[in-house]
Design an enzyme around this catalytic site. Sequence first.
Site, PDB file in Angstrom:
ATOM      1  N   ARG A  52      -1.988   5.348  -0.581  1.00 40.36           N
ATOM      2  CA  ARG A  52      -1.944   5.022   0.849  1.00 40.36           C
ATOM      3  C   ARG A  52      -0.652   4.270   1.103  1.00 40.36           C
ATOM      4  O   ARG A  52      -0.200   3.487   0.255  1.00 40.36           O
ATOM      5  CB  ARG A  52      -3.094   4.106   1.231  1.00 40.36           C
ATOM      6  CG  ARG A  52      -4.441   4.796   1.298  1.00 40.36           C
ATOM      7  CD  ARG A  52      -5.458   3.859   1.957  1.00 40.36           C
ATOM      8  NE  ARG A  52      -6.808   4.228   1.627  1.00 40.36           N
ATOM      9  CZ  ARG A  52      -7.462   5.268   2.154  1.00 40.36           C
ATOM     10  NH1 ARG A  52      -6.875   6.041   3.046  1.00 40.36           N
ATOM     11  NH2 ARG A  52      -8.694   5.535   1.795  1.00 40.36           N
ATOM     12  N   LYS A  97       1.396  -2.809  -0.186  1.00 43.17           N
ATOM     13  CA  LYS A  97       1.306  -4.181   0.291  1.00 43.17           C
ATOM     14  C   LYS A  97       1.141  -5.134  -0.873  1.00 43.17           C
ATOM     15  O   LYS A  97       0.410  -4.833  -1.820  1.00 43.17           O
ATOM     16  CB  LYS A  97       0.059  -4.277   1.196  1.00 43.17           C
ATOM     17  CG  LYS A  97      -0.114  -5.569   1.908  1.00 43.17           C
ATOM     18  CD  LYS A  97       0.402  -5.484   3.325  1.00 43.17           C
ATOM     19  CE  LYS A  97       0.466  -6.818   4.029  1.00 43.17           C
ATOM     20  NZ  LYS A  97       1.499  -7.712   3.486  1.00 43.17           N
ATOM     21  N   LYS A 138      -7.762  -4.445  -4.928  1.00 40.07           N
ATOM     22  CA  LYS A 138      -8.195  -5.396  -3.899  1.00 40.07           C
ATOM     23  C   LYS A 138      -8.250  -4.724  -2.528  1.00 40.07           C
ATOM     24  O   LYS A 138      -9.236  -4.835  -1.804  1.00 40.07           O
ATOM     25  CB  LYS A 138      -7.181  -6.550  -3.870  1.00 40.07           C
ATOM     26  CG  LYS A 138      -7.612  -7.777  -3.154  1.00 40.07           C
ATOM     27  CD  LYS A 138      -6.544  -8.855  -3.286  1.00 40.07           C
ATOM     28  CE  LYS A 138      -6.250  -9.267  -4.720  1.00 40.07           C
ATOM     29  NZ  LYS A 138      -5.314 -10.380  -4.834  1.00 40.07           N
ATOM     30  N   ASP A 157     -11.505  -2.288   1.940  1.00 44.30           N
ATOM     31  CA  ASP A 157     -11.169  -1.251   2.928  1.00 44.30           C
ATOM     32  C   ASP A 157      -9.960  -1.616   3.785  1.00 44.30           C
ATOM     33  O   ASP A 157      -9.979  -1.486   5.009  1.00 44.30           O
ATOM     34  CB  ASP A 157     -12.383  -0.955   3.832  1.00 44.30           C
ATOM     35  CG  ASP A 157     -13.535  -0.355   3.043  1.00 44.30           C
ATOM     36  OD1 ASP A 157     -13.268   0.395   2.088  1.00 44.30           O
ATOM     37  OD2 ASP A 157     -14.708  -0.639   3.378  1.00 44.30           O
ATOM     38  N   LYS A 183       3.702  -5.596  -5.472  1.00 46.84           N
ATOM     39  CA  LYS A 183       3.966  -7.029  -5.683  1.00 46.84           C
ATOM     40  C   LYS A 183       5.454  -7.231  -5.915  1.00 46.84           C
ATOM     41  O   LYS A 183       6.116  -6.358  -6.496  1.00 46.84           O
ATOM     42  CB  LYS A 183       3.193  -7.546  -6.904  1.00 46.84           C
ATOM     43  CG  LYS A 183       2.957  -9.037  -6.874  1.00 46.84           C
ATOM     44  CD  LYS A 183       1.811  -9.362  -5.938  1.00 46.84           C
ATOM     45  CE  LYS A 183       1.454 -10.808  -5.892  1.00 46.84           C
ATOM     46  NZ  LYS A 183       0.182 -10.980  -5.152  1.00 46.84           N
ATOM     47  N   SER A 196      -3.617 -10.257   6.516  1.00 44.53           N
ATOM     48  CA  SER A 196      -2.294  -9.643   6.605  1.00 44.53           C
ATOM     49  C   SER A 196      -2.387  -8.280   7.302  1.00 44.53           C
ATOM     50  O   SER A 196      -1.518  -7.906   8.088  1.00 44.53           O
ATOM     51  CB  SER A 196      -1.703  -9.434   5.208  1.00 44.53           C
ATOM     52  OG  SER A 196      -1.036 -10.597   4.776  1.00 44.53           O
TER      53      SER A 196
END
Length: 470
Positions: free
Chosen positions: A67, A71, A95, A100, A107, A363
């Site tokens: 996806r 992040k 995570k 979801d 990172k 976030s």
Amino acid sequence: MTSSHIPLFAQVNTYFDKAAAHLDHPAGLLAQIKACNSVYRMQFPLKRDDGSIEVIHAWRAQHSVHRLPTKGGIRYAPQAGEDEVSGLAALMTYKCALVDVPFGGAKGAVRIDPGMYSVAELERITRRYTYELFAKNLIGPGLDVPAPDYGTGPREMAWIVDTYAALAPGMIDALGCVTGKPVTQGGVRGRAEGTGRGVYFALREACGYEEDMKALGLSAGIGGKRVVVQGLGNVGYHVAKFIQEGGGIIVGLAEREGAIFSDAGLDVERVMTHRKETKSILGFEGARDIPRSAEVLEADCDVLVPAALENVITGENVDRIRARIIVEGANGPVTADASEKLLARGTLIVPDIYANAGGVTVSYFEWVKNLSHLRFGRMEKRWEERSNEQILLGIEELTGHRFTEEARRQATAAAGEEELVNSGLEETMIAAYAELRTIQKDRGVDLRTAAFINAIGKVALAYQQRGIFP
Ligand code: NAD
């Protein structure tokens, strides 16, 4: 070799393998989910305040791009390196899947001790790091969106968004290139405390089931639980504060310079003020000093929240840990071998990929806010308050009774941004725990394995439905 010396990524993969044994996905698919997609290593110059030049080492790992955007936070730490950043990126993949949040895992890390640099130097490092990412298409609202982590905060995020916006003139969604920004720079209310609040919700959920608590010899609820928190930074300070507000007794607090302990409980705000004034947590009135900070992890308590760094509960000290519940505020604080020993003793471990997922959840809300260019609640708040007022007036007319001003204020209030963010976070943490607990009970596994089973299943489904490209 004890697992304390096993690199973080390998430890994460130990947990992955343990969970994968319960799944019947093809081996190739599991191997693909496990692999780190890419790691970009940078070395760039910093001109120090005295005019000398220093080479700075930094990384960005994108673990899974199933996806997009990916992040994950950026950490500034002297021990940062490729393995650690890959392991932390992997944790982000699982995570996000678990709660979801529709992102892949990433990172970033810069190998510095931020305390050794001036603010101006930190700004130059942050801006150059952002430029290096930008030059390789490794930052952007649809590509990869960093956030704060150990050693970074809203200040660094503001420098990042400013640098990105300068490099991408006219990019209308530029604010979405990073999260954890100050509220005045496109941040969202509730982000600063979001991770800590999420850790608090995680503990609350874990303590909420009477039969689970009974098995640990504890009563249900946070009220009266004796808690030790390690690390008084973004995560640790907030979680300690929320636990205290929720009726828990903070008996121990640990920082770099040492730890303090008090059976009667420590007031978190007063400890923070004391540390600010004296530059040390030690010497707090009414508390016992523990000069060797890590010793407090072994104190007599019900709940232990390591919220500083990884590998603090290891094969070396695990036999002396007395807490019945460990909530992993930090990423990877318990090594894999220590984890097994604790589980064998019946300790409840609330795993990092669930416990600290509140940070990436909020976030995500910030990113959505940035892309919609509108503060949550701005359109409907007054409308809802007026509707509530009308309902109240109707009730008063029908009953002939008038509400007190306080009751009126409470009944008519509509949610603003902060209330909406906190509500979304709470819903996320409650729903995710319910999923975890169902898997835990159905399969007879520990919570971490349940979390990995759930996360791997969700990533696998994404691959199965979207296919492998090309
Ligand atoms: P931070 O830099 O704000 O705070 C870390 C604190 O730990 C500092 O106060 C530091 O002095 C203290 N510390 C360092 N070494 C210590 C030691 N040996 N003993 C006791 N205290 C020590 O970092 P943070 O953002 O709170 O992150 C902490 C952990 O939480 C990290 O593992 C990070 O990956 C994880 N995490 C952070 C977020 C976030 O939103 N900030 C989200 C998810 C996970």
